[in-house]
Design a protein around this motif. Structure first.
Motif, mmCIF file in Angstrom:
data_model
loop_
_atom_site.group_PDB
_atom_site.id
_atom_site.type_symbol
_atom_site.label_atom_id
_atom_site.label_comp_id
_atom_site.label_asym_id
_atom_site.label_seq_id
_atom_site.Cartn_x
_atom_site.Cartn_y
_atom_site.Cartn_z
ATOM 1 N N ALA A 75 0.790 -1.280 0.069
ATOM 2 C CA ALA A 75 0.136 0.075 0.218
ATOM 3 C C ALA A 75 0.959 1.172 0.050
ATOM 4 O O ALA A 75 0.675 2.143 -0.724
ATOM 5 N N GLU A 76 1.720 1.327 0.571
ATOM 6 C CA GLU A 76 3.192 2.437 0.990
ATOM 7 C C GLU A 76 3.503 2.677 -0.545
ATOM 8 O O GLU A 76 3.738 3.776 -0.971
ATOM 9 N N ALA A 77 3.922 1.694 -1.118
ATOM 10 C CA ALA A 77 4.549 2.013 -2.457
ATOM 11 C C ALA A 77 3.537 2.299 -3.534
ATOM 12 O O ALA A 77 3.997 3.256 -4.181
ATOM 13 N N ALA A 78 2.301 1.985 -3.529
ATOM 14 C CA ALA A 78 1.605 2.460 -4.443
ATOM 15 C C ALA A 78 1.203 3.952 -4.137
ATOM 16 O O ALA A 78 1.147 4.767 -4.970
ATOM 17 N N VAL A 79 1.021 4.626 -2.788
ATOM 18 C CA VAL A 79 0.762 5.814 -2.583
ATOM 19 C C VAL A 79 2.035 6.830 -2.745
ATOM 20 O O VAL A 79 1.931 7.565 -3.620
ATOM 21 N N ALA A 80 3.245 6.122 -2.443
ATOM 22 C CA ALA A 80 4.335 6.720 -2.747
ATOM 23 C C ALA A 80 4.764 7.056 -4.164
ATOM 24 O O ALA A 80 5.241 7.972 -4.715
ATOM 25 N N ILE A 81 4.370 6.120 -5.110
ATOM 26 C CA ILE A 81 4.778 6.116 -6.474
ATOM 27 C C ILE A 81 3.679 7.190 -7.083
ATOM 28 O O ILE A 81 4.302 8.096 -7.834
ATOM 29 N N ALA A 82 2.428 7.363 -6.619
ATOM 30 C CA ALA A 82 1.593 8.211 -6.886
ATOM 31 C C ALA A 82 2.060 9.753 -6.844
ATOM 32 O O ALA A 82 1.991 10.347 -7.496
ATOM 33 N N ILE A 83 2.612 9.694 -5.556
ATOM 34 C CA ILE A 83 3.207 11.215 -5.185
ATOM 35 C C ILE A 83 4.316 11.545 -5.920
ATOM 36 O O ILE A 83 4.459 12.580 -6.699
ATOM 37 N N ILE A 84 5.273 10.603 -6.242
ATOM 38 C CA ILE A 84 6.435 10.592 -7.128
ATOM 39 C C ILE A 84 6.027 11.144 -8.491
ATOM 40 O O ILE A 84 6.494 12.182 -9.080
ATOM 41 N N ILE A 85 5.014 10.620 -9.259
ATOM 42 C CA ILE A 85 4.580 10.957 -10.420
ATOM 43 C C ILE A 85 3.789 12.471 -10.462
ATOM 44 O O ILE A 85 4.184 13.138 -11.414
ATOM 45 N N ASN A 86 3.135 12.608 -9.441
ATOM 46 C CA ASN A 86 2.586 13.908 -9.360
ATOM 47 C C ASN A 86 3.790 15.047 -9.230
ATOM 48 O O ASN A 86 3.684 16.184 -9.910
ATOM 49 N N LEU A 87 4.705 14.654 -8.414
ATOM 50 C CA LEU A 87 5.948 15.686 -8.325
ATOM 51 C C LEU A 87 6.825 15.874 -9.748
ATOM 52 O O LEU A 87 6.906 16.825 -9.892
ATOM 53 N N TYR A 88 6.674 14.545 -10.420
ATOM 54 C CA TYR A 88 7.663 14.680 -11.556
ATOM 55 C C TYR A 88 6.584 15.363 -12.595
ATOM 56 O O TYR A 88 7.434 16.441 -13.417
ATOM 57 N N ARG A 89 5.369 15.565 -12.474
ATOM 58 C CA ARG A 89 4.645 16.685 -13.351
ATOM 59 C C ARG A 89 5.014 17.983 -13.242
ATOM 60 O O ARG A 89 4.969 18.827 -14.154
ATOM 61 N N THR A 90 5.123 18.450 -12.021
ATOM 62 C CA THR A 90 5.144 19.693 -11.616
ATOM 63 C C THR A 90 6.745 20.075 -11.578
ATOM 64 O O THR A 90 6.863 21.491 -12.015
ATOM 65 N N HIS A 91 7.433 19.256 -11.306
ATOM 66 C CA HIS A 91 8.794 19.736 -11.230
ATOM 67 C C HIS A 91 9.538 19.127 -12.190
ATOM 68 O O HIS A 91 10.932 19.926 -12.518
ATOM 69 N N LYS A 92 9.160 18.226 -13.248
ATOM 70 C CA LYS A 92 10.099 17.637 -14.078
ATOM 71 C C LYS A 92 11.255 16.977 -13.444
ATOM 72 O O LYS A 92 12.425 16.929 -14.302
ATOM 73 N N SER A 93 11.290 16.515 -12.402
ATOM 74 C CA SER A 93 12.425 16.064 -11.831
ATOM 75 C C SER A 93 11.853 15.181 -10.540
ATOM 76 O O SER A 93 10.964 15.663 -9.936
ATOM 77 N N ILE A 94 12.624 14.052 -10.076
ATOM 78 C CA ILE A 94 12.407 13.426 -8.905
ATOM 79 C C ILE A 94 13.469 13.470 -7.898
ATOM 80 O O ILE A 94 13.540 12.632 -7.142
ATOM 81 N N ASP A 95 14.429 14.538 -8.158
ATOM 82 C CA ASP A 95 15.459 14.834 -7.110
ATOM 83 C C ASP A 95 14.745 15.471 -5.814
ATOM 84 O O ASP A 95 14.152 16.249 -6.153
ATOM 85 N N VAL A 96 15.122 15.164 -4.758
ATOM 86 C CA VAL A 96 14.516 15.480 -3.516
ATOM 87 C C VAL A 96 14.947 16.910 -3.143
ATOM 88 O O VAL A 96 14.238 17.807 -2.384
ATOM 89 N N ASP A 97 15.988 17.165 -3.608
ATOM 90 C CA ASP A 97 16.551 18.678 -3.212
ATOM 91 C C ASP A 97 15.995 19.687 -4.068
ATOM 92 O O ASP A 97 16.017 20.681 -3.663
ATOM 93 N N ASP A 98 15.136 19.316 -5.206
ATOM 94 C CA ASP A 98 14.388 20.262 -6.000
ATOM 95 C C ASP A 98 12.932 20.428 -5.244
ATOM 96 O O ASP A 98 12.508 21.505 -5.708
ATOM 97 N N ALA A 99 12.501 19.669 -4.386
ATOM 98 C CA ALA A 99 11.071 19.860 -3.778
ATOM 99 C C ALA A 99 11.386 20.462 -2.492
ATOM 100 O O ALA A 99 11.436 19.891 -1.419
ATOM 101 N N THR A 100 11.558 21.942 -2.680
ATOM 102 C CA THR A 100 11.769 22.666 -1.455
ATOM 103 C C THR A 100 10.642 23.644 -1.203
ATOM 104 O O THR A 100 10.865 24.660 -0.224
ATOM 105 N N GLU A 101 9.384 23.445 -1.668
ATOM 106 C CA GLU A 101 8.455 24.484 -1.516
ATOM 107 C C GLU A 101 8.044 24.449 0.223
ATOM 108 O O GLU A 101 7.653 25.480 0.583
ATOM 109 N N LEU A 102 8.158 23.375 0.781
ATOM 110 C CA LEU A 102 7.365 23.395 2.142
ATOM 111 C C LEU A 102 8.714 23.447 3.178
ATOM 112 O O LEU A 102 8.663 23.256 4.170
ATOM 113 N N LYS A 103 9.944 24.004 2.611
ATOM 114 C CA LYS A 103 11.278 23.837 3.458
ATOM 115 C C LYS A 103 11.206 24.839 4.295
ATOM 116 O O LYS A 103 11.471 24.877 5.690
ATOM 117 N N TRP A 104 10.740 26.206 4.023
ATOM 118 C CA TRP A 104 10.717 27.212 5.000
ATOM 119 C C TRP A 104 9.307 27.745 5.897
ATOM 120 O O TRP A 104 8.549 27.669 5.007
#
Lengths: 104, 168
Positions: A75-104
């Motif tokens: 179940a965790e893998a299914a949800v995580a892959i959905a999140i990764i695909i969504n992130l790839y659509r918005t950022h064109k990358s799955i590098d965790v250093d690129d996803a910094t909107e929630l950082k500050w």
């Protein structure tokens, strides 16, 4: 008939755990980090089954814990892959250093 | 050295080498393939530990379902070694040293776990404790509540995956 000592099985699972830990800390690719988490979960499963066999051979609690861990990992893998695909659509990358909107 | 110890050694080497391949290889496709080999080796360990049903479930669920999902996603995103982000060498070295130190501490703590099992290990049960007949009987009597809860969990995970994954 001599069996494999419990210590050797625990050594295998500890080595797998820290291999997964190293992968989780050093890789920045989200899919590889998810695979490292799967490695860690599997090492925990080995521990459960080994203790079930060596300490309580008449019971099955360890095997059931492992089965439920496999279930939750799926179940965790299914949800995580959905999140990764969504992130790839918005950022064109799955590098965790690129996803910094929630950082500050 | 009897046959189960030899099998244990082979499976251990296979599992550890392919697990290292997962975290070391630059190309994510090779990582997935190494992880499938690791899961097969772990399933062999389960069979040696009298958990035959769990071994089959591990192969079906992990190697059959989850890893195929990973492979599809990797091929969909067209990832390869060139776009793979890398961390600096010094951070890798620090992670390796820290992990190795903790690993040594835990192995030293596990060193005399055998002495506690000496009394029980002589009276091991037969090899049929992990077969599906015994497991099914216990699953629908003692573990029926967690079983049903996990079905609800799957439903919510499915709905969540569809909601997150669908286009705006």
């Amino acid at each position: 008939m001599s069996t494999v000592p419990l210590t050797h099985i625990l050594f295998v699972s500890t080595a797998l755990f820290f291999t997964g830990m190293y992968g989780l800390f050093t890789r920045r690719n989200m899919i590889t980090m998810l695979m490292s988490i799967e490695l860690i979960l599997n090492s925990v499963n080995i521990n459960f089954v080994a203790f079930n066999k060596y300490l309580f051979p008449q019971k099955m609690d360890g095997i059931f814990f492992s089965i439920f861990i496999v279930t939750i990992a799926a179940a965790e893998a299914a949800v995580a892959i959905a999140i990764i695909i969504n992130l790839y659509r918005t950022h064109k990358s799955i590098d965790v250093d690129d996803a910094t909107e929630l950082k500050w | 050295m009897n046959i189960s110890q030899i099998l244990f050694g082979i499976l251990t080497v296979l599992a550890l080498v392919s697990a290292l391949g997962v975290v070391v290889s630059k190309n994510p496709v090779y990582s997935v393939l190494c992880l499938i080999v690791t899961f097969f080796a772990i399933s062999g360990h389960y069979i040696l530990l009298n958990a035959q049903f769990l071994a089959i479930v591990n192969i079906i669920v992990y190697a059959g379902a989850i890893m195929v999902l990973f492979l599809f996603v990797i091929m969909l995103m067209n990832l390869n070694a060139e776009v793979e982000p890398q961390k600096s060498k010094i951070l890798k070295f620090a992670g390796f040293i820290a992990g190795l130190c903790l690993f040594l501490v835990i192995v030293a703590a596990l060193k005399n776990a055998d002495e506690k099992t000496q009394t029980q290990a002589t009276q091991l049960a037969g090899g049929d404790i992990g077969l599906i007949k015994n497991l099914g009987r216990a699953l629908f009597n003692d573990y029926v509540l967690p079983f049903e809860i996990s079905s609800v969990l799957f439903l919510s995970a499915m709905v969540g995956a569809v909601v997150i994954g669908k286009k705006e």
